[in-house]
Design a protein around this motif. Structure first.
Motif, PDB file in Angstrom:
ATOM      1  N   VAL A 102      45.815  48.989  32.289  1.00 58.85           N
ATOM      2  CA  VAL A 102      45.621  47.543  32.382  1.00 58.85           C
ATOM      3  C   VAL A 102      46.970  46.839  32.532  1.00 58.85           C
ATOM      4  O   VAL A 102      47.170  46.017  33.433  1.00 58.85           O
ATOM      5  N   GLU A 103      47.935  47.195  31.668  1.00 57.57           N
ATOM      6  CA  GLU A 103      49.235  46.510  31.673  1.00 57.57           C
ATOM      7  C   GLU A 103      50.035  46.785  32.945  1.00 57.57           C
ATOM      8  O   GLU A 103      50.847  45.963  33.362  1.00 57.57           O
ATOM      9  N   ARG A 104      49.795  47.942  33.572  1.00 56.32           N
ATOM     10  CA  ARG A 104      50.532  48.286  34.795  1.00 56.32           C
ATOM     11  C   ARG A 104      49.822  47.802  36.070  1.00 56.32           C
ATOM     12  O   ARG A 104      50.185  48.197  37.171  1.00 56.32           O
ATOM     13  N   ASN A 105      48.815  46.945  35.904  1.00 61.24           N
ATOM     14  CA  ASN A 105      48.080  46.409  37.066  1.00 61.24           C
ATOM     15  C   ASN A 105      47.413  47.502  37.894  1.00 61.24           C
ATOM     16  O   ASN A 105      47.367  47.417  39.118  1.00 61.24           O
ATOM     17  N   LEU A 106      46.905  48.523  37.201  1.00 60.35           N
ATOM     18  CA  LEU A 106      46.259  49.632  37.906  1.00 60.35           C
ATOM     19  C   LEU A 106      44.736  49.618  37.756  1.00 60.35           C
ATOM     20  O   LEU A 106      44.075  50.589  38.124  1.00 60.35           O
ATOM     21  N   ILE A 107      44.178  48.514  37.245  1.00 58.84           N
ATOM     22  CA  ILE A 107      42.715  48.461  37.092  1.00 58.84           C
ATOM     23  C   ILE A 107      42.040  48.686  38.447  1.00 58.84           C
ATOM     24  O   ILE A 107      41.151  49.538  38.575  1.00 58.84           O
ATOM     25  N   GLY A 108      42.478  47.931  39.444  1.00 59.88           N
ATOM     26  CA  GLY A 108      41.847  48.027  40.773  1.00 59.88           C
ATOM     27  C   GLY A 108      41.963  49.418  41.377  1.00 59.88           C
ATOM     28  O   GLY A 108      40.953  50.039  41.745  1.00 59.88           O
TER      29      GLY A 108
ATOM     30  N   ASP B  44      47.786  51.210  29.177  1.00 55.68           N
ATOM     31  CA  ASP B  44      48.833  51.329  30.206  1.00 55.68           C
ATOM     32  C   ASP B  44      48.272  51.052  31.595  1.00 55.68           C
ATOM     33  O   ASP B  44      48.940  50.429  32.425  1.00 55.68           O
TER      34      ASP B  44
END
Ligand code: DAT
Ligand code: MG
Length: 149
Positions: A13-19, A11
């Protein structure tokens, strides 16, 4: 120096929360000594979560962690286990403190964004499970004297 294994779950990764998630650990002062994007195999997922085998949430947990790529990191620092777990927040995001990753980004226990090792021994064992020794990097940071005393 302690080492902990951190996983940004599917979730995250898919929600663009890696950074934003990596930033929390970086800003805290934990040092990244290993990092990669991984499509988790069923076998690796079951080994990683072996302690939870047989619990009612085990199969959904395996399905969740294998459903999309994850980012896995080895972090190092003094009391890295406790520091990282406090930054991650309580297992159930609704109970996690605001300011923690789960408390700021999560709602449900089965979508709680991040894994962090829960003991020094498990940190070492999990890093050995997820990383080859050659993937771990030892280096000095210029800013370390302003983070470590
Ligand atoms: P943590 O990830 O905070 O170390 P844990 O090791 O007890 O928590 O459990 C591993 C994962 O399993 C957790 O991140 C989410 C899931 N899980 C734990 N307890 C659960 C529960 N009561 N219901 C559903 N999923 C649960
Ligand atoms: Mg755990």
């Amino acid at each position: 120096m302690e080492r902990t294994l951190i996983i940004i779950k599917p979730d995250g990764v898919e929600r663009n929360l890696i950074g934003p998630i990596i930033t929390r650990f970086e800003q805290r002062g934990l040092k990244i000594i290993g990092m990669k994007l991984v499509r988790v195999s069923d076998e690796l997922a079951r080994k990683h979560y072996a302690i939870h085998e047989g619990k009612p949430f085990f199969e959904p947990l395996i399905a969740y962690i294998t459903s999309a790529p994850v980012v896995v990191m080895a972090l190092e620092g003094p009391q890295a286990i406790q520091a990282a777990r406090n930054t991650i927040g309580a297992t159930k995001p609704v109970e996690a403190a605001p300011g923690s990753i789960r408390g700021d980004f999560g709602m449900m226990v089965g979508r709680n964004l991040v894994h962090g090792s829960d003991s020094v021994e498990n940190g070492e064992a999990e890093i050995a499970l997820w990383f080859a020794e050659s993937e771990l990097v030892s280096y000095e940071r210029v800013l370390d004297r302003w983070i470590l005393e």
